[in-house]
Design a protein around this motif. Structure first.
Motif, PDB file in Angstrom:
ATOM      1  N   GLU A 337       0.764  -1.207   0.024  1.00  0.00           N
ATOM      2  CA  GLU A 337       0.054  -0.101  -0.086  1.00  0.00           C
ATOM      3  C   GLU A 337       0.881   1.268  -0.059  1.00  0.00           C
ATOM      4  O   GLU A 337       0.617   2.236  -0.840  1.00  0.00           O
ATOM      5  N   SER A 338       2.091   1.243   0.610  1.00  0.00           N
ATOM      6  CA  SER A 338       2.810   2.310   0.902  1.00  0.00           C
ATOM      7  C   SER A 338       3.568   2.721  -0.561  1.00  0.00           C
ATOM      8  O   SER A 338       3.417   3.686  -1.006  1.00  0.00           O
ATOM      9  N   PHE A 339       4.072   1.747  -1.035  1.00  0.00           N
ATOM     10  CA  PHE A 339       4.678   1.654  -2.509  1.00  0.00           C
ATOM     11  C   PHE A 339       3.763   2.342  -3.449  1.00  0.00           C
ATOM     12  O   PHE A 339       3.989   3.116  -4.352  1.00  0.00           O
ATOM     13  N   LYS A 340       2.382   1.876  -3.303  1.00  0.00           N
ATOM     14  CA  LYS A 340       1.423   2.468  -4.432  1.00  0.00           C
ATOM     15  C   LYS A 340       1.192   3.754  -4.268  1.00  0.00           C
ATOM     16  O   LYS A 340       1.148   4.627  -5.301  1.00  0.00           O
ATOM     17  N   ILE A 341       1.166   4.211  -3.065  1.00  0.00           N
ATOM     18  CA  ILE A 341       0.737   5.639  -2.772  1.00  0.00           C
ATOM     19  C   ILE A 341       1.953   6.532  -3.289  1.00  0.00           C
ATOM     20  O   ILE A 341       1.659   7.444  -4.017  1.00  0.00           O
TER      21      ILE A 341
END
Length: 1101
Positions: A337-341
């Motif tokens: 999720e962090s990488f996607k953001i």
């Protein structure tokens, strides 16, 4: 039958009498013609007194006499904004040169210094200097350090020949690294002094070392807090952080699984807050808490990044404080999720578009993450991953370190709260590597901030204009130039200097901008640096405090009439241009609305992220007249005892030469004009206008004095002060009454800022006169902490070439006693009045218990009433029924005003945290629990490695006090409010009506008082309408936003200009330097026993 008839007759007679009585009550008629006569009488008396004692007609005549020799100038805003911005650029450019010299000197000193592990070196420690004991012996590092009060440095005792060192309590001041760095930085002393000699307007200069010490010039005595702790750490300051790194996007991932309970969670929360404190308005952030699912701490920010301004950082801190542990940790989902953001932000051109990083805070990482990194981050490794292993357990240290080392990050192990600060700082050094290796010396400018570190901050809060308490800092990174350490990218520290924004804004002189004009500065993010309507402080009880969001107030929140944000957008983009907007302004602490038309002019300030704007109001504000008199003639009148000039304005620059600092502005002007100080730099245009104004207004001194010495009645008791002011900031004051007998003792004294010419504004009486018809007096009541009096003011003008300009304002201040005496005499018909032609009550008297009489001003405030307590209050609060009728009739029109810098009561502040009553056993258990909890905290905070350092115990105490303070719930929080103002429609000169109030009808008559801003209100006193009509109040009401609107407002991305430089990558960076464990673990048996006992006690309680 006859008896029944008689009884009915008696009843009918009684009912008839009762009906006639009610009718009489309802139809008490107040003759409008009587009220009209009274209003005329009040007008004549007021005008007679104000004209006589102010001398307004004499001043207007003198101005008329000089109209043939003056020149009218129409101000060109485009030329002015260019001239002023050029001046600001020159000033700020000079500060940048000073900082560059400091950086070069610091780097050269390091280049030629060989590290000496056994170095012994004495320096002046600012905490210890001048601390001799009874025998005259000084402590180590605390010798005699001469200090002298210096006006340039806010009257602080300083040493302009020497800098000294501040070391935070939690940093060991004899550490070899510290000693070597301090020894190196000694080279800065000569540069500090040289800079100050080249540019005497410089204030504080400093060097913040990456090792933690702070060298400040001029040297000062540093005052610790109440616990004897020096909590200030330069590495936490915005100027240090911004200079050390480029803008960044940060995702903070925190493990809230069950294993993180207790002290681990406390450390984790403190780590998050410390990371948030390292972010600024050019950075973007989000915080994710994870267990076996992903949870955004603020659901509103799901899937996005938000600007890391003060508002959002404080919001995150509040939410983080409420996190609770549960479940099992699954990092993979949260990492994805962090990488996607971050990837989406980069792809969509959002966020900082520079550095990107994930901060992983956990007590262990058991999963296989390689697939996540292969999918989202390898091989480019655009996103750095920093890992913080929380707690004493080292089982997962290798996994956690592997994550950081394989993603160009840094691994740290945090086992105590005292470790947090130093370990968080490591990520800044890693992010600075590309910039250091490339040797890019980017100069940064901070947002506005308030320096609360210096000892006399509280005094400044009380004495300075609020918006000009703020400062900005210019800073530059200092690198190691040694070739052998080049790939490590070693940051030595940051050099900087403070620039008080008041000094910057003085470069746009008030006299050129007029009564309602002003200048302002904003940042590349649209936040205000300086603006006369910025209010960074609020009152908490009797104390003035900075608002939580004082330096993230957006331009659109002050210039709120710019609903399309055209002005904001153009300025943020660094454009040059102009814009005209109608504006609802307000004066007198927001009580009195004004309709103005503002011409805005704006441009950027080169080599800074700032934009400069200024406002000229349509009408008299855009016209100036220029007069010409000889210096000899002007000097004679300039030395009159009744004359003063604006002490906060710059007629002559007294801050350049230290020898000139002892002069007031008036003394400097006179010495310059006499040729005694030819080196003074003075504003020739302002001086010429001041001399002209002194000559033209000189006859007023003789006129006022003649009134005082008059053989007749002299000055009526209650006429206290006559005054005048001109656009050049010149004032003349005549005190008709001595200070012993004067009611208004504070009026026009140095502490009466509202009524003086200041850097921020023209006097209130001047601004009110400017919007009133010249020659007609404007009357208003002042309530100064319970002392009430009346001021009358009017504008005087000059006209030539078919144009009219405001030359100044003149007026008189009088007591309420005097006004009441006149008023009750005028509003009384004698008993022998011929009432034959009058329809209604006659004779009529305002002193009658049947009547209430008021003088009310054009904004609805009571100037005079039978009840002294009602003077100064809004009439709608006194009589809501009559005010409601006047509003309905259109005599007073409502003006909606907004305050986007308000503070509202925190609805959660009074929530009780009291426990229900328990058995006496609870008290004993609670005590035991407290003892064991504190013993455990001490053991966890105690680092056995430092035992042999004698300073350790002080440091341990400092760490505890600074890290474990109980979080205080603030009573007030920032909010938006709406409030009404009212304006009288002067086209409606009179009105009268009946108000139905249950069993009675209330009559009122309202009559305009000619040649004034007042109306006379006469109402029937014996008909109480308070049940049917509540009071009309001016109190602001909080604008409540629903969840969706609030969410959209918080995450909205307004137009902003990104900083020009970005340093996110360098091929020579040594990414292998990625941290390691260095802490010694506490005895597991001690820890387990203490924790077990604490948990047992927790169950009992």
């Amino acid at each position: 039958m006859a008896g029944g008839t008689a009884g009915r007759g008696t009843l009918l007679w009684i009912l008839g009498f009762f009906w006639l009585w009610i009718t009489a009550q309802a139809q008490m008629k107040i003759p409008p013609e009587t009220v009209q006569q009274w209003a005329s009488g009040v007008s004549v008396k007021l005008r007679q007194v104000t004209v006589k004692y102010s001398g307004s007609l004499l001043l207007q005549k003198k101005l008329k006499d000089v109209e043939s020799i003056i020149k009218m100038v129409e101000l060109d805003g485009r030329d002015l904004v260019k001239d002023y911005s050029d001046e600001i650029e020159r000033m700020l450019g000079s500060k940048m040169k000073s900082v560059k010299r400091l950086a070069e000197s610091a780097e050269d000193a390091d280049l030629y210094h060989e590290f000496n592990a056994t170095l012994r070196f004495d320096y002046y420690n600012s905490m210890m200097i001048n601390s001799a004991d009874e025998d005259g012996n000084y402590p180590e590092l605390g010798g005699e350090f001469p200090l002298e009060e210096n006006e340039h440095f806010n009257n602080l005792p300083v040493n302009t020949q020497q800098s000294d060192i501040q070391v935070p309590t939690n940093v060991y001041n004899k550490d070899p690294n510290i000693l070597n760095a301090i020894y190196n930085s000694e080279a800065l002393n000569d540069v500090f002094i040289g800079n100050f000699q080249k540019d005497p307007t410089l204030t504080w200069q400093y060097f913040g070392s990456s090792t933690g010490f702070f060298r400040i010039y001029p040297g000062i005595k540093w005052t610790p807090d109440a616990n004897g702790v020096a909590a200030f750490d330069c590495r936490n300051r915005n100027w240090y952080i911004q200079a050390a790194t480029s803008p960044k996007d940060i995702i903070i991932m925190v493990d809230i699984s069950g294993s993180m309970k207790g002290l681990k969670m406390t450390i984790a929360k403190h780590t998050i807050n410390t990371i948030l404190d390292t972010l600024g308005e050019n950075d973007f952030v989000n915080v994710i808490a994870y267990t076996d699912y992903v949870r955004y701490v603020e659901p509103c920010f799901k899937g996005t990044l938000v600007q890391a301004d003060l508002d959002n950082r404080e919001h995150f801190k509040m939410l983080v404080d409420e996190l609770h542990v549960k479940g099992e940790a699954k990092i993979k989902k949260a990492m994805k999720e962090s990488f996607k953001i971050l990837n989406e932000a980069r792809a969509n051109g959002q966020g900082s578009m520079c550095n990107q990083a994930i901060m992983l805070i956990t007590d262990g990482a058991m999963e296989d993450f390689e697939s996540v990194f292969e999918e989202f981050n390898w091989p480019e490794r655009r996103v750095r991953v920093f890992t913080y292993l929380i707690g004493r357990e080292m089982t997962f240290a290798q996994n956690t370190k592997w994550i950081a080392c394989n993603n160009k990050g840094y691994y740290t192990h945090i086992s105590t709260l005292a470790d947090v600060q130093e370990n968080v700082m490591e990520y800044l050094h890693v992010l600075s590597r590309p910039m250091v290796i490339n040797h890019d010396h980017d100069i940064i400018w901070t947002e506005a901030y308030m320096d609360t570190v210096l000892p006399n901050s509280k005094e400044l809060f009380a004495t300075k204009a609020q918006s000009l308490l703020l400062m900005t800092s210019v800073a530059m990174p200092v690198f190691s130039k040694k070739k052998e350490t080049l790939s490590h990218g070693i940051l030595l520290g940051v050099v900087g200097s403070d620039i008080p924004l008041m000094e910057v804004m003085k470069l746009a002189p008030r006299y050129m901008l007029g009564a309602h004009g002003y200048a302002f500065l904003i940042t590349n993010n649209g936040y205000i640096l300086a603006h006369p309507d910025l209010r960074p402080l609020y009152k908490d009880g009797k104390k003035l405090k900075p608002k939580p969001n004082y330096n993230s107030v957006d331009l659109s929140e002050v210039e709120w009439e710019d609903t399309e944000e055209m002005l904001r957008t153009a300025m943020v983009k660094g454009e040059t241009g102009s814009l005209t907007l109608p504006f609802r302004a307000s004066v007198d602490k927001g009580k009195r609305p004004l309709y103005l038309v503002n011409d805005y002019f704006y441009t950027n300030i080169d080599e800074t992220p700032f934009s400069f704007g200024m406002v000229l109001t349509k009408g008299p504000g855009q016209l100036m007249f220029m007069g010409n008199v000889s210096v000899e003639e002007g000097l004679h009148d300039l030395t009159s005892p009744d004359l003063s000039i604006a002490s906060e304005w710059t007629y002559c620059e007294t801050d350049i030469d230290p020898h000139h600092r002892k002069y007031t502005q008036l003394q400097a002007v006179i010495r310059y004009l006499l040729g005694k100080e030819p080196d003074l730099e003075c504003d020739e245009v302002l001086l010429q206008q001041t001399l002209f104004d002194a000559v033209v207004t000189a006859p007023l001194e003789a006129y006022w004095s003649a009134l005082m010495l008059s053989d007749g009645d002299g000055v009526e008791t209650g006429i206290e002060t006559a005054f005048l002011g001109t656009r050049a900031g010149l004032m003349r004051i005549m005190r008709y009454a001595g200070v012993e007998t004067r009611v208004a003792k504070r009026f026009l004294t140095a502490s009466d800022k509202d009524n003086l010419f200041t850097v921020d504004h023209f006097p209130l009486w001047y601004r009110l006169a400017a919007e009133n018809t010249p020659g007609r007096f404007y009357y208003y009541a002042i309530n100064d902490k319970g002392v009430k009096y009346v001021v009358a003011t009017t504008a005087v003008t000059v006209a030539t070439e078919g144009k009219t300009a405001m030359a100044g304002a003149i007026g008189v201040q009088m007591s309420l006693d005097l006004l009441e005496k006149w008023f009750w005499d005028i509003t009384k018909q004698p008993n022998d009045t011929d009432c034959s032609s009058i329809e209604g009550v006659c004779p009529l008297s305002c002193e009658s218990i049947d009547l209430n009489c008021f003088l009310v001003d054009n904004n609805g405030f009571v100037l005079l009433s039978k009840e002294r307590a009602e003077v100064g209050r809004f009439f709608g609060e006194v009589d809501g029924s009559v005010m409601a009728s006047l509003i309905k009739m259109g005599m007073y029109k409502k003006v909606s005003l907004f305050d986007y810098q308000a503070m509202c009561k925190n609805s959660h502040h009074h929530a009780s945290s009291a426990r229900p009553l328990l058995s006496p056993f609870y008290g004993i258990v609670a005590l035991l629990r407290w003892i064991f909890s504190n013993a455990l905290m001490f053991l966890l905070d105690f680092n056995l490695c430092g035992l042999w350092h004698s300073d350790y115990f002080v440091d341990a105490k400092a760490g505890y006090h600074t890290s474990h303070k109980q979080k205080k719930v603030e009573a007030m929080l920032p909010c938006d409010t709406a409030y009404p103002g009212f304006m009288y429609d002067s086209s409606i000169r009179e009105t009268n009506s009946l108000i139905k109030c249950g069993r009675c009808q209330k009559m009122f008559v309202v009559q305009q008082v000619p040649d004034s801003n007042l109306v006379l209100v006469v109402t029937q006193a014996d008909c109480d309408c308070s049940r049917q009509y509540g009071p009309i109040r001016l109190e602001p009401k909080e604008i409540k936003y629903n969840a969706t609107v609030k969410c959209n407002r918080m995450k909205s991305q307004k137009v902003r200009r990104r900083p020009e430089s970005c340093h996110a990558y360098h091929p020579k960076e040594d990414a292998k330097d990625c941290g390691g464990a260095a802490a010694i673990s506490l005895s597991l048996s001690v820890f387990s026993a203490s924790l077990a006992f604490s948990l047992v006690l927790h169950r009992w309680t």
